[in-house]
Structures are given as C-alpha cells and as structure tokens.
Design a protein around this motif. Structure first.
Motif, PDB file in Angstrom:
ATOM      1  N   VAL A   3       8.342   3.780 -11.061  1.00  0.00           N
ATOM      2  CA  VAL A   3       8.338   2.336 -11.259  1.00  0.00           C
ATOM      3  C   VAL A   3       8.958   2.025 -12.623  1.00  0.00           C
ATOM      4  O   VAL A   3       8.426   2.415 -13.660  1.00  0.00           O
ATOM      5  N   VAL A   4      10.081   1.339 -12.608  1.00  0.00           N
ATOM      6  CA  VAL A   4      10.769   0.954 -13.832  1.00  0.00           C
ATOM      7  C   VAL A   4      10.220  -0.360 -14.365  1.00  0.00           C
ATOM      8  O   VAL A   4      10.078  -0.562 -15.564  1.00  0.00           O
ATOM      9  N   ASP A   5       9.898  -1.268 -13.447  1.00  0.00           N
ATOM     10  CA  ASP A   5       9.334  -2.562 -13.845  1.00  0.00           C
ATOM     11  C   ASP A   5       8.341  -2.990 -12.773  1.00  0.00           C
ATOM     12  O   ASP A   5       8.667  -2.991 -11.589  1.00  0.00           O
ATOM     13  N   GLY A   6       7.119  -3.319 -13.200  1.00  0.00           N
ATOM     14  CA  GLY A   6       6.100  -3.765 -12.252  1.00  0.00           C
ATOM     15  C   GLY A   6       4.944  -2.796 -12.097  1.00  0.00           C
ATOM     16  O   GLY A   6       4.312  -2.753 -11.054  1.00  0.00           O
ATOM     17  N   GLN A   7       4.638  -2.033 -13.151  1.00  0.00           N
ATOM     18  CA  GLN A   7       3.587  -1.031 -13.036  1.00  0.00           C
ATOM     19  C   GLN A   7       2.226  -1.645 -12.743  1.00  0.00           C
ATOM     20  O   GLN A   7       1.435  -1.099 -11.971  1.00  0.00           O
ATOM     21  N   GLN A   8       1.942  -2.807 -13.332  1.00  0.00           N
ATOM     22  CA  GLN A   8       0.634  -3.414 -13.107  1.00  0.00           C
ATOM     23  C   GLN A   8       0.538  -4.045 -11.729  1.00  0.00           C
ATOM     24  O   GLN A   8      -0.514  -4.003 -11.083  1.00  0.00           O
ATOM     25  N   ARG A   9       1.658  -4.597 -11.250  1.00  0.00           N
ATOM     26  CA  ARG A   9       1.666  -5.105  -9.867  1.00  0.00           C
ATOM     27  C   ARG A   9       1.460  -3.966  -8.875  1.00  0.00           C
ATOM     28  O   ARG A   9       0.723  -4.100  -7.896  1.00  0.00           O
ATOM     29  N   SER A  10       2.123  -2.833  -9.112  1.00  0.00           N
ATOM     30  CA  SER A  10       1.979  -1.707  -8.188  1.00  0.00           C
ATOM     31  C   SER A  10       0.560  -1.150  -8.219  1.00  0.00           C
ATOM     32  O   SER A  10       0.011  -0.756  -7.183  1.00  0.00           O
ATOM     33  N   ALA A  11      -0.067  -1.116  -9.411  1.00  0.00           N
ATOM     34  CA  ALA A  11      -1.459  -0.660  -9.504  1.00  0.00           C
ATOM     35  C   ALA A  11      -2.398  -1.623  -8.795  1.00  0.00           C
ATOM     36  O   ALA A  11      -3.349  -1.200  -8.116  1.00  0.00           O
TER      37      ALA A  11
ATOM     38  N   SER B  17      -6.039  -2.844 -17.702  1.00  0.00           N
ATOM     39  CA  SER B  17      -6.970  -2.991 -16.586  1.00  0.00           C
ATOM     40  C   SER B  17      -7.301  -4.446 -16.291  1.00  0.00           C
ATOM     41  O   SER B  17      -7.421  -4.842 -15.127  1.00  0.00           O
ATOM     42  N   SER B  18      -7.470  -5.258 -17.328  1.00  0.00           N
ATOM     43  CA  SER B  18      -7.825  -6.661 -17.090  1.00  0.00           C
ATOM     44  C   SER B  18      -6.711  -7.395 -16.356  1.00  0.00           C
ATOM     45  O   SER B  18      -6.972  -8.212 -15.463  1.00  0.00           O
ATOM     46  N   HIS B  19      -5.469  -7.103 -16.730  1.00  0.00           N
ATOM     47  CA  HIS B  19      -4.332  -7.741 -16.062  1.00  0.00           C
ATOM     48  C   HIS B  19      -4.230  -7.280 -14.618  1.00  0.00           C
ATOM     49  O   HIS B  19      -3.958  -8.077 -13.707  1.00  0.00           O
ATOM     50  N   ILE B  20      -4.448  -5.998 -14.379  1.00  0.00           N
ATOM     51  CA  ILE B  20      -4.395  -5.459 -13.022  1.00  0.00           C
ATOM     52  C   ILE B  20      -5.461  -6.118 -12.145  1.00  0.00           C
ATOM     53  O   ILE B  20      -5.201  -6.481 -10.987  1.00  0.00           O
TER      54      ILE B  20
ATOM     55  N   LYS C 297       0.813  -1.217   0.000  1.00  0.00           N
ATOM     56  CA  LYS C 297       0.000   0.000   0.000  1.00  0.00           C
ATOM     57  C   LYS C 297       0.849   1.271   0.000  1.00  0.00           C
ATOM     58  O   LYS C 297       0.388   2.339  -0.393  1.00  0.00           O
ATOM     59  N   LEU C 298       2.106   1.157   0.458  1.00  0.00           N
ATOM     60  CA  LEU C 298       2.972   2.334   0.525  1.00  0.00           C
ATOM     61  C   LEU C 298       3.689   2.612  -0.788  1.00  0.00           C
ATOM     62  O   LEU C 298       4.205   3.718  -0.994  1.00  0.00           O
ATOM     63  N   ILE C 299       3.718   1.618  -1.673  1.00  0.00           N
ATOM     64  CA  ILE C 299       4.502   1.793  -2.899  1.00  0.00           C
ATOM     65  C   ILE C 299       3.974   2.940  -3.743  1.00  0.00           C
ATOM     66  O   ILE C 299       4.745   3.738  -4.297  1.00  0.00           O
ATOM     67  N   SER C 300       2.653   3.091  -3.834  1.00  0.00           N
ATOM     68  CA  SER C 300       2.094   4.178  -4.644  1.00  0.00           C
ATOM     69  C   SER C 300       2.355   5.546  -4.030  1.00  0.00           C
ATOM     70  O   SER C 300       2.209   6.578  -4.704  1.00  0.00           O
ATOM     71  N   GLU C 301       2.731   5.586  -2.738  1.00  0.00           N
ATOM     72  CA  GLU C 301       3.046   6.860  -2.099  1.00  0.00           C
ATOM     73  C   GLU C 301       4.493   7.280  -2.301  1.00  0.00           C
ATOM     74  O   GLU C 301       4.832   8.452  -2.159  1.00  0.00           O
TER      75      GLU C 301
END
Length: 359
Positions: A112-120, A54-57, A27-31
């Motif tokens: 975020v360099v790698d993992g944008q969908q995981r972070s979302a 969105s579907s992958h997220i 939850k803190l990663i987006s901050e």
C-alpha cells in the motif's frame, strides 16, 4: 496459488508506464497488499510507511459500517511483477488484473503506497461487501515503491523526520526542499549508525525512536557547517554533495573529543543537560568550525587537536548546573537556555568568542 481476477482499466502515462484502475472488495485488499512500515535491519532502511494511527482507523471503520458509506479516494497499491494485465483484445485498454494471493510462500504481491489506514479499517470492518476503488501500478523494485510513496505524500502532513529519513534512499528527483535534505541526512545516518561514531544509536529518528538527541538538531548543525563551515571545504558545489567519508571523519573526531571532554554529561538527556540539547549541538557545531579553521593546514583536525582546544573553554561551560556568564548584568541559569535562534546565537557567540580569545 490463487489468482484474483478483477476488471481493470489500463491508463498509459509517460512513454511506457501504466496505471490500472480497478474496484476490489475491501476485505480482499489485505490479502493482496501489505503495509510496509518503516524500520531498520542493522543499518539498512526497510519499508516506507508510517505507523498506523488506531484512533483514525477506528473512525474510518465505524464509517464503513454505517448505513450509507462513500469513500471516493482510491487506495494506491504497488504490485510486483507477478501481477499481470490481460487485455480483452490485443489493442484494448480494458481487461483484467491477474493478482496471485495466499500462495504457499505467503508472499503478498502488493504494498500500500497510499491509504494504509483505509486498508486497515477495511480489514477490521464488519461490512464485508464494501467495494473500494484501487489505483495500481507494477513496480520494478522496492525503491520505486518508496519513491512513489514519497511523491504521493510529499504534499500531505507527514512527519518531516520520516520524509528526511527516506530521502537518502531514493534516486528520483524530489521536491527542492527534500532534495536539499538528502545529503545532510545521509551524513546524519552515518553518525547514527557507524559503530565508531560517538552518536551511534543516540540520534532520535522514526526508525530509532530510543535516541535521545533530536535528529533536527544534528541535521541543522550539519547543514550549517556544509553551508560555510568546516564541512564546506569537502563539498562539491556542482552536485551539492561531496567527500562524505572526510566529512564523517571530521565530525567523528570532533564529537568524540566533545564526549570525552564532558564525559559526565554525554549520557544525560537534553532536559538534564544542555550539552546534547538543540542549543548545545548548534553552538558546539559552530565551535567545531572555528577550531577547524585554526587547524586548516591539517585538512581534518585530529581527535587530539580537537580535545586540546576544547579544554580552553571547559571552565566557562555550565551545561547542567550554575549560570552562564555572558557579560555584565547578563547571567543565564543553565536550563534557561532554549532551542531558539536567539539563545543559540547567544551561546555560540559566547563559546566561539571565548575560544578565539584563549587560542
């Protein structure tokens, strides 16, 4: 300003580069890290990420909220220099990353360099206790963040157009296939964003999705001319680059003449006219090389020279109606021509042949 202090392991790579391995509540990663999606401000490229899927997220979010989730792949974050590493002792590689967040300027220190969908997915998940592995480095500039993004993703199925568009904006040595695209795509960008170009805003790229002309068609046309056509004479064999201003001037002169020769075709979509279809772009590119050879003594043929020579083939062209007459018993309806090697070769041979016979 708040400081997030997380235990981290410092790993030295190269002579003076460091990677930091940590575990951070999802939850803190987006901050502390944002997703910099690729976009343009006027002609300047900004960002480097692809749009969220969105579907992958949703799939990842549902997994995080399941009974026993496990995600071993770390999210890679590039921090700016406001983030510091604090060793437990002077010589130790064990310590803490001090990460400022939610400051008054609302400046987030990481991308975020790698993992944008995981972070979302972590941001949207109901599970507030999921701890995510993070690999981080402190970057000196946005360019370094972009280069790391390309290096991390170059072996993954990213859209080629996105990688090609990013390539001219990096200085690091890329894979050989991407390296070959850097200079041709730089020329393409000039055609797409120079205000005096007939292609201004017309080339479809990840940052210009409203363009009607496929970037790959323009890119192939440029590459072909760089290899053994009109643009080759301005090329530096030692660097693979060359005098880009002269190349762009030649291309602008020619394609302005094409636009004015077939003015009623220029704003039509490729499905309604083959002029700006892949087969048209490539065959007309070959014709540009042929006309330039005829006017070689002028170095860069003028708009008037190109326009005058194009008039010699107008009557033979059937971009949006009728039939192409390729010879005895060989007629093709205008929209039967497709963006295939066979059809491109057929049409360019026809156009260049007609031009040379009338010159």
């Amino acid at each position: 300003m708040n400081i997030l202090k997380v235990p981290a392991l410092r790993i030295k790579q190269g002579s003076n580069r460091y990677l930091y391995s940590a575990a951070i509540n999802g939850k803190l990663i987006s901050e502390i890290a944002s997703i910099s999606r690729i976009r343009r401000h006027d002609t300047l490229l900004d960002g480097y990420q692809r749009p969220e899927v969105s579907s992958h997220i949703t799939e990842i979010k549902n997994y995080i909220d399941s009974e026993n989730p496990l995600i071993p792949n770390a999210i890679v974050i590039a921090f700016d220099k406001t983030v510091t590493f604090e060793s437990i002792t002077d010589e130790s590689d064990h310590g803490y990353l001090n990460i400022p967040y939610c400051n008054e300027q609302d400046i987030i220190p990481g991308f975020v360099v790698d993992g944008q969908q995981r972070s979302a997915a972590l941001r949207e998940a109901e599970n507030s206790d999921f701890v995510m592995p993070v690999s981080a480095f402190i970057a000196s500039s946005v360019e370094e963040q972009r280069e790391q993004f390309m290096l991390v993703n170059s072996t993954k199925p990213l859209p080629k157009g996105l990688l090609f568009e990013l390539a001219p904006h990096t200085s690091t040595r890329l894979s050989s296939s991407l390296q070959k695209k850097k200079f041709p795509y730089e020329i393409l960008e000039r055609l797409n964003f120079d205000s005096d170009s007939p292609f201004h805003g017309k080339i479809n790229t990840p940052t210009n999705p409203d363009g009607v002309v496929k970037d790959n068609s323009i890119l192939k046309m440029i590459e072909s001319s760089l290899s053994d056509g009109a643009l080759y004479r301005f090329r530096d064999p030692a660097t693979g680059r060359g005098d880009i201003d002269k190349m762009v001037d030649l291309l602008v002169n020619y394609w302005l003449a094409v636009r004015d020769t077939w003015e009623d075709q220029w704003d039509k979509k490729p499905r309604d006219s083959r002029l700006l279809h892949g087969v048209g772009i490539m065959s007309l590119g070959a014709l540009m090389d042929a006309i330039s050879d005829r006017h070689y003594q002028h170095e860069i043929p003028s708009y008037d020279q190109f326009y005058e020579d194009l008039q010699k083939i107008v009557e033979y062209c059937k971009w949006d109606h009728g039939f192409w007459n390729f010879g005895q018993n060989d007629q093709r309806k205008w929209n039967d021509l497709q963006n295939t090697s066979k059809d491109i070769q057929l049409l360019l041979n026809y156009l260049v042949g007609r031009y040379l016979r009338s010159a």
